[in-house]
Scaffold this motif. Sequence first.
Motif, mmCIF file in Angstrom:
data_model
loop_
_atom_site.group_PDB
_atom_site.id
_atom_site.type_symbol
_atom_site.label_atom_id
_atom_site.label_comp_id
_atom_site.label_asym_id
_atom_site.label_seq_id
_atom_site.Cartn_x
_atom_site.Cartn_y
_atom_site.Cartn_z
ATOM 1 N N ILE A 183 -24.507 73.369 -91.772
ATOM 2 C CA ILE A 183 -24.714 74.263 -90.929
ATOM 3 C C ILE A 183 -23.926 75.744 -91.545
ATOM 4 C CG2 ILE A 183 -23.982 75.019 -88.564
ATOM 5 C CD1 ILE A 183 -25.909 72.452 -88.812
ATOM 6 N N SER A 184 -24.898 76.614 -91.426
ATOM 7 C CA SER A 184 -24.480 77.870 -92.077
ATOM 8 C C SER A 184 -23.069 78.453 -91.461
ATOM 9 C CB SER A 184 -25.702 78.983 -91.933
ATOM 10 O OG SER A 184 -25.189 80.039 -92.338
ATOM 11 N N THR B 251 -35.762 81.387 -88.253
ATOM 12 C CA THR B 251 -34.488 81.840 -88.131
ATOM 13 C C THR B 251 -33.698 80.517 -87.558
ATOM 14 O OG1 THR B 251 -34.943 83.741 -87.222
ATOM 15 C CG2 THR B 251 -32.694 83.079 -86.360
ATOM 16 N N ILE B 252 -34.244 79.700 -86.648
ATOM 17 C CA ILE B 252 -33.604 78.180 -86.602
ATOM 18 C C ILE B 252 -33.469 77.493 -87.689
ATOM 19 C CG2 ILE B 252 -33.926 76.187 -85.146
ATOM 20 C CD1 ILE B 252 -33.167 78.450 -83.548
ATOM 21 N N ILE C 142 -30.477 78.055 -89.869
ATOM 22 C CA ILE C 142 -29.173 77.523 -89.476
ATOM 23 C C ILE C 142 -28.503 76.239 -90.269
ATOM 24 C CG2 ILE C 142 -27.976 76.198 -87.645
ATOM 25 C CD1 ILE C 142 -29.612 77.806 -85.653
ATOM 26 N N SER D 52 -25.394 81.668 -89.234
ATOM 27 C CA SER D 52 -24.751 80.930 -88.170
ATOM 28 C C SER D 52 -25.382 80.537 -87.181
ATOM 29 C CB SER D 52 -23.332 81.479 -87.877
ATOM 30 O OG SER D 52 -23.532 82.653 -87.216
ATOM 31 N N PRO D 53 -25.246 79.409 -86.191
ATOM 32 C CA PRO D 53 -25.946 79.139 -84.977
ATOM 33 C C PRO D 53 -25.858 80.206 -83.709
ATOM 34 C CG PRO D 53 -24.722 77.126 -85.755
ATOM 35 C CD PRO D 53 -24.244 78.325 -86.722
ATOM 36 N N ALA E 209 -28.057 83.095 -84.967
ATOM 37 C CA ALA E 209 -29.505 82.903 -84.797
ATOM 38 C C ALA E 209 -29.957 83.095 -83.354
ATOM 39 C CB ALA E 209 -29.556 81.325 -85.329
#
Length: 240
Positions: free
Chosen positions: A117-118, A180-181, A184, A193-194, A197
Amino acid sequence: MTRRHRLWRACVAEFLGTGMLTLAVVGSGIAATSLSADAGVQLAINAAATGLALYVIITVFAPVSGAHLNTVVSLVDAVFGGRPWRHLAGYLPAQFVGGILGVVLANTIFGRSPVSISTADRYSSAHLAAEIVATAGLVLVIFTLSRGAAHKNVSVAVAAYIAAAYFFTSSTSFANPAVTIGRIFTDSFAGISPISALAFLPAQVVGALIGIAATVLLSPSRQVASTSRADQTLEDERAV
């Protein structure tokens, strides 16, 4: 006679095309950070690889699905009557799943954890404004050209626009909810990051609405040319 394609083939094309796009975006970002420590060079590598990949992907998949590779593009196409709204039930999941799996593949082939996860924070008013601009411009480019005699230039124009927008927008021009999703799931150069996004998504919708308005203003014809030959080749769903 042009070969007719079933809707399921179009959905497979959207799945593969969006996956290839996120593979190019994330993979080239990872490669860039290993090739240079200079942020400008890294961005240039990422932009060039993404633009070149986009041109190839659109050229390959446009005859099958229209090569939307982008939730916003599919929605706007339906708004303009380019395809039935019911087709989105297949297109949108294919784009999101393809986008995520493309990122997973990019992580994997560069020896990273398949999913990470970013932590890249891109959440600011400047980034959101940039996404509005980037998405509006993308919609304008695609649908203004698609409505006129220059529709054959869409693949080149989109590739060039996105590559350039990497540099003239602070967000590096995501302009695509599915991508974009997907981004993540990589804690790498191209990640997001979530929370960032989720903030980008409404900005992209606003940008799409502005793009629609600008397209209608500049090209008000009601006779909308399809975004590709695929709109003439998709079979009616009753045949699927």
